[in-house]
Design an enzyme around this catalytic site. Structure first.
Site, PDB file in Angstrom:
ATOM      1  N   CYS A 113     -45.157 -35.543  35.474  1.00 13.15           N
ATOM      2  CA  CYS A 113     -45.153 -34.332  36.088  1.00 13.15           C
ATOM      3  C   CYS A 113     -44.386 -33.285  35.594  1.00 13.15           C
ATOM      4  O   CYS A 113     -44.193 -32.199  36.095  1.00 13.15           O
ATOM      5  CB  CYS A 113     -44.927 -34.727  37.726  1.00 13.15           C
ATOM      6  SG  CYS A 113     -46.298 -35.922  38.027  1.00 13.15           S
ATOM      7  N   HIS A 165     -50.437 -28.922  42.564  1.00 13.22           N
ATOM      8  CA  HIS A 165     -49.517 -29.559  41.685  1.00 13.22           C
ATOM      9  C   HIS A 165     -50.302 -30.310  40.452  1.00 13.22           C
ATOM     10  O   HIS A 165     -50.725 -31.365  40.511  1.00 13.22           O
ATOM     11  CB  HIS A 165     -48.900 -30.862  42.004  1.00 13.22           C
ATOM     12  CG  HIS A 165     -47.900 -31.644  41.492  1.00 13.22           C
ATOM     13  ND1 HIS A 165     -47.395 -31.301  40.305  1.00 13.22           N
ATOM     14  CD2 HIS A 165     -47.408 -33.044  41.415  1.00 13.22           C
ATOM     15  CE1 HIS A 165     -46.638 -32.235  39.760  1.00 13.22           C
ATOM     16  NE2 HIS A 165     -46.845 -33.192  40.581  1.00 13.22           N
TER      17      HIS A 165
END
Lengths: 138, 391
Positions: free
Chosen positions: B85, B338
């Protein structure tokens, strides 16, 4: 440099309910799961030892949304266990009903067994995984 | 080392089920960033691109190379960064160093992801690849599962009763939606309530649906350049004044620090030291709220709260605009979305807009903000922090 204790050796031993780890000849501390070097000091002067497989639950989660291919396992409980020798390892907790998973698990004494994760299309073959059950009663 | 500035930004809407490919999304964000920099594609000397799971979500690897060709940056060196991420933040840090060193003058950085094409089951499986595949995944580790365990550990270690911690966590999600509803790029533009968070279905205890950020599609990009180039092309260059990066092993190997993530403390110290600044100097922060508990854990290691007291920032309104440290005024990962390969670039875009005072129309400007911090977490322990400053 070859691994003193690689995953295959660790998994083969775990599949016989033997938990192997490493003891550092420089700092005397334990590393489990095994690595190339000591978890504490980075030394590669290590020897294989058999750990007790006993410890206490330090934290847990009960998983309801499982990854692809493992939906039939849910809900299942994952724990981090502090072994009597010091290191923490990850595994599943069995021997508990889904409704009984709560903060009271933390600190409970458990002992090690194993199950085989057969692997999936993204895994490089099967892997023995630690499965913990309570030392006494429920 | 030379000073390095952000010239322009580009940001697609973050969403579920984008009709566009990863390359298309990043190409659109990139062209916007290049145009905002008053440059042309041919001015870009190299590309640094975050992308994590394109191989799985659309059978497309090497997006960076196709991006370069698509946007007319023919044959420039283009590199893909994978730090789960934190991939795009990792790309920005490397791009920064290439410009600071003098090797390049003008580069494009960005990231893209199309996670929702995978569906929840495959996405959950692939996100779990950023934990240890041999020693931990066989137990059924998922990404929320790791943070579920950290939440229980946090409650036990700091003696914050789980019920109180859950309420603090809910306030984190509620605040993210409060600001995200005014962000036109956000995936969810609506308010939620504490009651809704606490009534959501359980994903992995104690995390309920609204404690978790969504799977998302989207892209973001920035142009970085040396100070002399920046001053020729834009009126308000925003400078990168500090960077830090650190790594960790599997979560069980971090046991001596948990629920603190040691990598964050190392990375942010590098960034603070390089900038000659401390947490008290940060005017606005975008941090990695993949799960509500992750925000509480993050603010403590970043130096904004004492250990065990991070949740009080949200209880007391100190994480809002006007509070001690405004956090995730973009809506954060929770409300804005996200798309994992793009998130770091999105955070950097948001801080740039805050420092350039461009968010008044969206009613989420942190007035007078001069210094901003980005915090991005990849997997269970790759962390990159970047500090931005406007003169």
């Amino acid at each position: 440099m070859e691994y003193k204790l690689d995953f295959r050796k660790y998994s083969d031993a775990l599949s016989k309910n033997r938990l192997l780890g490493l003891r550092c000849n420089e700092c005397s501390q334990y590393t489990c799961p095994p690595k190339m070097t000591c978890q504490e000091c980075g030394s590669s002067d290590l020897e294989i030892i058999q750990l007790s497989g006993k410890g206490e639950i330090r934290t847990f989660t009960q998983t309801f949304v499982a990854p692809q291919g493992r939906e039939c396992e849910a809900p299942y409980t994952v724990v981090l266990v502090e072994l009597d020798e010091g290191p923490w390892i990850a595994g599943n907790l069995i021997d508990i009903s889904p409704g009984g998973v709560n903060m009271k698990l933390i600190g409970k004494k458990v002992k090690l067994g194993h199950k085989i994760f057969p692997g999936d299309q993204y895994s490089a073959g099967p892997a023995a995984r630690p499965v913990f059950s309570f030392v006494e009663g429920k | 080392m030379r000073r390095v500035a952000v010239l322009g930004t580009g940001h697609t809407k973050f969403m579920f089920n984008s009709p566009k490919s990863e390359v298309e999304m990043l190409a659109e964000a990139s062209m916007d960033a290049i145009a905002e920099s008053n440059l042309k594609s041919r001015d870009i000397q190299a590309i640094f691109c975050g992308n994590v799971l394109g191989d799985f979500s659309e059978g497309q690897g090497m997006v960076q190379s196709y991006l370069a060709d698509d946007i007319g940056c023919f044959h420039v060196p283009a590199s893909r960064f994978e730090g789960a991420c934190a991939s795009a933040t990792m790309a920005i840090r490397d791009a920064f160093m290439w410009v600071a060193s003098g090797f390049y003058d003008i580069v494009l950085v960005g990231g893209t992801e199309k996670a929702t094409a995978m569906g929840t089951a495959l996405a959950t499986r692939t996100f779990a690849m950023f934990g240890d595949s041999r020693y931990e995944y066989p137990a059924g580790f998922t990404f929320p599962g790791v943070f579920g365990m950290l939440a229980h550990l946090y409650s036990d270690k700091y003696k914050v009763p789980l019920k109180k911690l859950k309420e603090q966590m809910a306030l984190v999600s509620v605040q993210s939606h409060y600001y995200g509803k005014n962000n036109p790029h956000a995936q969810f533009q609506k308010d939620i309530t504490v009651d809704q968070v606490l009534k959501g279905f359980m994903v992995t205890s104690p995390l309920q649906l609204l404690d978790c950020c969504p799977f998302s599609d989207g892209a973001a990009a920035l142009v970085l350049a040396s100070e002399d180039v920046a001053k020729k092309h834009v009126a308000k260059p925003v400078y990168i004044v500090g960077v830090g990066q650190s790594s960790s092993g599997k979560i069980s190997s971090q046991y001596k620090y948990l629920p603190r993530l040691r990598a964050r403390e190392i990375a942010v110290k590098q960034a603070y030291d390089m900038a000659g600044l401390g947490p008290e100097d940060i005017d606005v922060c975008e941090l990695h709220d993949c799960f509500s508990i992750a925000s509480i854990i993050a603010v403590e290691s970043l130096g904004f709260a004492e250990f065990g007291k991070g949740g009080e920032l949200w209880e007391e309104g100190e994480a809002k605009i006007g509070g001690k440290i405004p956090i995730n005024i973009s809506g954060g990962l929770k409300s804005k979305g996200h798309p994992i390969g793009a998130t770091g670039a999105s955070q950097a875009c948001e801080i740039t807009h805050q420092l350039r005072e461009e968010l008044r129309d969206q009613e989420r400007q942190v007035e007078g903000a001069k210094v901003g911090l980005v915090d991005t977490l990849g997997g269970d322990g790759t962390i990159i922090n970047i500090i931005f400053k406007i003169d």
